[in-house]
Design a protein around this motif. Structure first.
Motif: not given
Ligand SMILES: Cc1cc2nc3c(=O)[nH]c(=O)nc-3n(C[C@H](O)[C@H](O)[C@H](O)COP(=O)(O)OP(=O)(O)OC[C@H]3O[C@@H](n4cnc5c(N)ncnc54)[C@H](O)[C@@H]3O)c2cc1C
Lengths: 295, 786
Positions: B239-250
């Motif tokens: 989940d995190r791996q997919q979310m982080a790029p969308v949220l522009a967060l590391p």
């Protein structure tokens, strides 16, 4: 949203007159689902649960006066004798939780063609009446005049259902319902059937196979004719497969079902014929036994 | 080799009494009582001071161009804090499990009924709902691409994803495909070797996971600019791996903690509300909760792929399979989700647990404007099993053979080869499992004189008093892989700590494993009790502070994260013993931990863990990797692609009201090899649950989609089995250890879901004499009224 909680029937009628768009709530098993689905957001809700007389029943003479809010579980426990068809129908409604809350008044209020009370009420006879009232007065609506369209009944906006008047059964009654699982299911179609030896009539009710619950008039007339002509009410003799078959076909012909997610129109017609044959057989077998043991 | 038989519920009490709380015992689940009492906190129960409620606007059309989105009226609703569209996404606009083809919010077009277009955050769910209704979207509605014919002719009917925007390896409207050939393939010469050939077309409808806890979670913005998300999911790290790029967060600024999960079955492998809640929280600076309503849930997660399958089997007169040929077309819907893996499973497992000298197979998944399909218990294998097991019955009938004997004659066993060329290098007791279900006593015949109406088709609906009822018996067996396949390293991480608390040695297990009801939290404690010889084990909340535990899917968690817990516990045990060696100069090589002490097998107890540890804690983390696999060759399907195989056999006894087409499954027997039952009670529960879900697919569960639109997004019309539909399920458990697996265990959860459906359909066929090539079987199929 306003929440109105009248304590008495008269108060309820007054409130309903003042807020005609207020949505009555009894068991809430339809109302709450519809609100959840966002079908409507009523401006006011009229809670009938404080009015104790609505959850009472009484028998006067040959008629059961069933309060609008008597839950299905009590119909099963307390009224299986005088109202066997309705009690069988009540058995098929939802789950124990739903049967503890929901009742016939709500079923009539919702007037869904899939409501399970309706076929049983229709079968119970043409002398079943829905007692509705408003500040303007009381009306007794014959069950045959009650259902007027898909989820529409013949009540006025300011009226409330007080009770249903149903003759005490004078013969065997049956109710069958098709669902695609073995419990907790909305009817694909349903059939109610009753023998009324006292006045030599039979009652039918078809559910979920037409825009409204409806009676299979020709099937009733055909069977009444056969029973009278052949003196079967008196003899209790076998009906014979031809009669049973014909009755099934006439019930089937009385339906005008549609295809939907719950089933096809063809299946509904087919199943109605089967249920009609079976319920007729069961009730007639019971009736013959009664006749023979009385003889 | 040990075998042990657990005969259904009857023996459960004995099992529990006979066991302690280590492995092989059946301690009760820590969350069991809470759940039964309604006291368990599910993800939908969370609350935070100042929190807002998030809600999505979803498309009423399966395919449309979005001409404009006007949010101005929604923004004016008092209590609304934010209304977002894809324009407000700070980072990448796409995500996906395997292929990043799904926009977090629709961009200029919608591809399925229910696709999210815009988001609202408001101070009350009712406010949010009203605001959502005020968003004005102008659509140009297009004809949806929904049938195989339409999908495979994109020049005529169009593309679900324009070729230039393709992110998959597919082409046209095919998201993924896999071919397979073994032996001589299937040619006219090979066909000529068979005395008998049977063919069939089969169809599986769209099943839903139908978990009861709707998608929900709470996103809390943090002071460091990051986000904490509490969510019900199956795999925190992916989940995190997919979310982080969308949220522009590391990634390290996106911290996930598992919230109470109300069922999953694959439906939580993909993201649902995760990105949406986080976007709203980022935007408003406030905690945001999203809880799907039931109908939104039906739109908010992927379903089981509907399948159309063509099979052909050839055999000799005496029943030996000569060849098998198949084509499987899976409808993947609008976005890729897990379609590639589903295709891989369908292709590699699609000929069942049989030795077949010549095989051909093609499996494809389509892109369409139907709802997206992805992971669901047994994926790929479930669809195929219905087809190949139907074929086995057809072949047996054609040959005049007993259907069980035909299966046994062709059953694979340890040492045999899969059509992929992979050798089965651990027990594969396929013939034995079939024999066991066949040998179980049959339920008594229907007693028409003492009828309990609840036990017959229709039950209290009072449709029969015995009329029209015919009993049928059917058999089936199925194969499923365990763990992620085709070269994927789905490792698991576990951290185990031991310390003295209140004068007692207490261990703690910390993993990121999603407990979705499978009982991993129970098993982890059992493993640690056994390995460390302590009684008190606490389970740390699952979060991303520790390494990935992989997904709670593919029957893999006990194998993979259980294996990691075992490794970490062994390391801790070693560290405790080493500490003693350093301090006391022990030289024995038979030291272990038991009963809270360091013990020597020969000399007995040396010291208590409490005395040895004092104030010190030992805290170690280990990763568990399964043996490596390789991708299947695209054209031949050859390769060591799967980690482990698992098998289940069933016998179904079914009563059918042949006049009304109503069905009552009277009994559903299962026999399964589990390698080692770490928790026998849970194992039986998994098998019974898997069988019940398979029963649902056999006779009632289907999302009905017409022209791309979902017609029954509610539990009023998406029916799952009630207790009156669920028969007794006697379970026979074999324990034949797999030498490659921790404790010899074999994944349990999916095999019965694969195998049980065809046995029920076979029983209905036996009762009715009908061909029945589509599931779920509806009353219309049984009465000729479709
Ligand atoms: C899970 C579930 C399963 C169900 N299964 C079945 C089933 O198998 N068969 C079936 O028939 N139904 C079923 N229902 C629907 C429902 O339970 C029945 O229609 C029930 O009879 C409604 O009764 P109630 O008292 O709960 O009605 P409510 O929800 O309180 O009211 C229903 C309607 O009647 C009106 N109303 C109620 N009382 C009065 C009154 N005294 N005067 C005027 N109007 C009134 C309300 O305004 C509303 O429009 C099911 C519902 C659920 C949630």
């Amino acid at each position: 949203m306003e929440f109105l909680r009248p304590a008495t029937w008269d108060e309820a009628l007054a409130v309903k007159a003042e807020y005609p768009t207020a949505l009555p709530i009894s068991g809430g098993t339809d109302v709450m689902v519809e609100m959840n689905f966002d079908v409507h957001r009523p401006s006011a809700i009229l809670d009938l649960n404080r009015i104790t007389e609505l959850s009472q029943w009484e028998i006067t003479g040959d008629v059961v006066k069933l309060g609008a809010s008597v839950p299905y579980s009590r119909i099963i426990d307390e009224l299986s004798g005088p109202l066997p068809g309705l009690a069988l129908a009540a058995h098929t409604v939802g789950s124990p939780q739903i049967r503890n809350r929901g009742g016939v008044g709500g079923n009539l209020g919702a007037a869904s063609p899939a409501g399970d009370s309706h076929p049983a009420l229709l079968a119970a006879g043409r002398d079943v009446f829905v007692e509705v009232a408003s500040v303007r007065g009381t009306r007794m609506i014959a069950i045959d005049d009650f259902y007027v369209g898909v989820k529409r009944n013949s009540m006025e906006q300011d009226e409330l259902i007080r009770a249903v008047h149903i003759p005490v059964a004078d013969g065997p009654q049956q109710f069958s319902k098709i669902g695609t699982r073995n419990a907790m299911v909305i009817a694909v179609c349903a059939f109610g059937f009753a023998l009324h030896p006292k006045n030599g009539t039979v009652g039918t009710g078809i559910g979920s196979a037409a825009p409204t619950p409806r009676r299979a008039v020709e099937a009733e007339e055909y069977l009444q004719g056969v029973l009278a002509e052949r003196g079967l009410w008196e003899s209790g003799d076998l009906l014979g497969t031809e009669v049973i078959q014909k009755f099934g076909e006439l019930v089937k012909a009385a339906a005008s079902p549609i295809d939907d997610v719950r089933g096809t129109a063809d299946y509904r017609r087919h199943a109605l014929a089967v249920m009609a044959r079976r319920t007729l057989t069961w009730t007639w077998n019971d009736y013959s036994k009664q006749i023979r043991s009385a003889a | 080799m040990s075998t042990r038989t657990i005969q259904g519920q009857k023996n459960l009490q004995d099992i529990r009494q006979a066991s302690k709380d280590g492995i092989g015992g059946s301690p009760l689940r820590p969350d069991g009582t809470l759940k039964v009492r309604g006291e368990f906190a599910y993800s939908s129960d969370m609350w935070h001071e100042d929190m807002l409620w998030g809600m999505a606007l979803r498309s009423p059309h399966p395919r449309a161009d979005i001409l404009s989105v006007d949010i101005s009226e929604a923004l004016k609703v008092p209590g609304v804090y934010a209304v977002l569209t894809h324009n407000d996404i700070p980072g990448s606009k796409y995500y996906g499990l395997e292929i990043q083809d799904q926009p977090a919010l629709a961009i200029d077009k919608v591809r399925y009924h229910g696709e999210a277009i815009a988001l609202v955050a408001a101070d009350h769910p009712e406010t949010a709902r009203r605001a959502v209704k005020k968003i004005k979207v102008e659509y140009e509605v297009l004809a949806p691409i929904v049938t195989e014919e339409q999908c495979l002719n994109p020049e005529v009917y169009g593309y679900v994803h324009e070729p230039h925007e393709y992110k998959s390896h597919g082409s046209g409207n095919i998201v993924h495909s896999q071919k397979l050939v073994s032996g001589g393939g299937v040619t006219d010469e090979i066909r000529a070797l068979a005395d008998v050939i049977v063919k069939g077309d089969y169809e599986v409808g769209m099943q839903d996971q139908a978990f009861l806890g709707p998608e929900s979670g709470l996103a809390v913005p943090a002071e460091d600019g990051g986000i904490d998300l509490y969510v019900a999911t199956q795999w925190l790290h992916v989940d995190r791996q997919q979310m982080a790029p969308v949220l522009a967060l590391p990634e390290e600024k996106v911290r996930l903690t598992l919230a109470g999960v109300g069922g999953a079955f694959g439906g939580r492998e993909d993201l649902s509300m995760q990105i949406h809640a986080c976007l709203l929280a980022q935007h408003t600076g406030k905690p945001v909760k999203i809880v799907y309503s039931r109908d939104e849930s039906f739109f908010g997660h992927v379903h089981r792929h509907p399948a159309k399958m063509t099979y052909e089997h050839g055999a000799t007169r005496d029943g030996k399979l000569v060849f098998a040929d198949a084509r499987i077309v899976l409808d993947g819907g609008a976005y890729a989700s897990a379609s590639p893996a589903v295709v891989g499973n369908a292709a590699s497992l699609g000929h069942g647990p049989y030795v077949i000298p010549n095989v051909r197979m093609e499996a494809i998944a389509l892109y369409s404007n139907n709802p997206s399909c992805g992971a669901m218990r047994g994926f790929g294998a479930v669809q195929a099993a219905f087809a190949y097991e139907s074929q086995m019955d057809k072949l047996a009938a054609e040959l005049g053979m007993d259907p069980v004997e035909l299966r046994q004659l062709n059953a694979m066993a340890e040492g045999d080869y899969m059509p992929t060329g992979q050798q089965i290098d651990s027990p594969a007791p396929v013939a034995e499992l079939l024999q066991r279900v066949k040998d179980m006593p049959l339920p008594p015949p229907l007693d028409l004189d003492n009828l309990d109406i609840r036990q017959i088709p229709g039950a209290l609906s009072n449709t029969s008093h015995g009329e029209g009822i015919v009993r049928g018996i059917g058999y089936s067996v199925g194969i499923k892989n365990v763990g992620f396949s085709e070269g994927f390293d789905d490792y698991s991480t576990a951290r185990v700590r031991i310390e003295v608390i209140g004068g007692e040695p207490v261990a703690m297990v910390h993993t990121a494993m999603a407990e979705v009801g499978q009982g991993g939290v129970t098993v982890h404690a059992q493993i640690v009790r056994t390995e460390l010889g302590v009684e008190q084990v606490t389970i740390h909340p699952a979060n991303t502070e520790v390494g990935s535990a992989g997904s709670t899917s593919a029957s893999r968690q006990t194998y993979m994260t259980g294996g990691a817990v075992k490794l970490a516990a062994e390391a801790v045990k070693q560290a405790v013993i080493d500490k003693g060696r350093r301090r006391y100069g022990w030289t024995q090589n038979d030291l272990t931990l038991a009963g809270g002490k360091v013990v020597s097998e020969s000399q007995g107890s040396l010291i208590s863990i409490v005395d040895l540890l004092g104030d010190e804690a030992i805290d170690l983390t280990r990763e568990h990797h399964h043996r490596p696999t390789v991708p299947f060759d695209k054209e031949t399907g050859q390769g060591f692609g799967h980690v482990q195989y698992t098998f289940c056999a069933n016998r179904a006894v079914v009563d059918v009201d042949v006049e009304l087409g109503l069905v009552k499954v009277v009994e559903l027997t299962a026999a399964q090899d589990v390698g080692k039952a770490l928790n026998p009670l849970s194992v039986v529960g998994q098998i019974q649950g898997g069988c019940t879900q398979a029963l649902g697919l056999a006779v009632m569960e289907e999302i009905i989609v017409k022209d791309g639109k979902v017609r029954n997004a509610s539990f009023t019309d998406y029916l799952i089995p009630t207790i009156l539909d669920t028969p007794p399920i006697p379970v026979d458990v074999l324990e034949l250890p797999d030498p490659h697996a921790p404790y010899g265990l074999r994944g349990v959860g999916e095999a019965p879901t694969v195998s049980a459906t065809p046995s029920i359909v076979a029983a209905i066929r036996a009762a009715t004499g009908l061909a029945l090539n589509r599931i779920p079987v509806r009353p219309e199929h049984l009465t000729g009224t479709l």
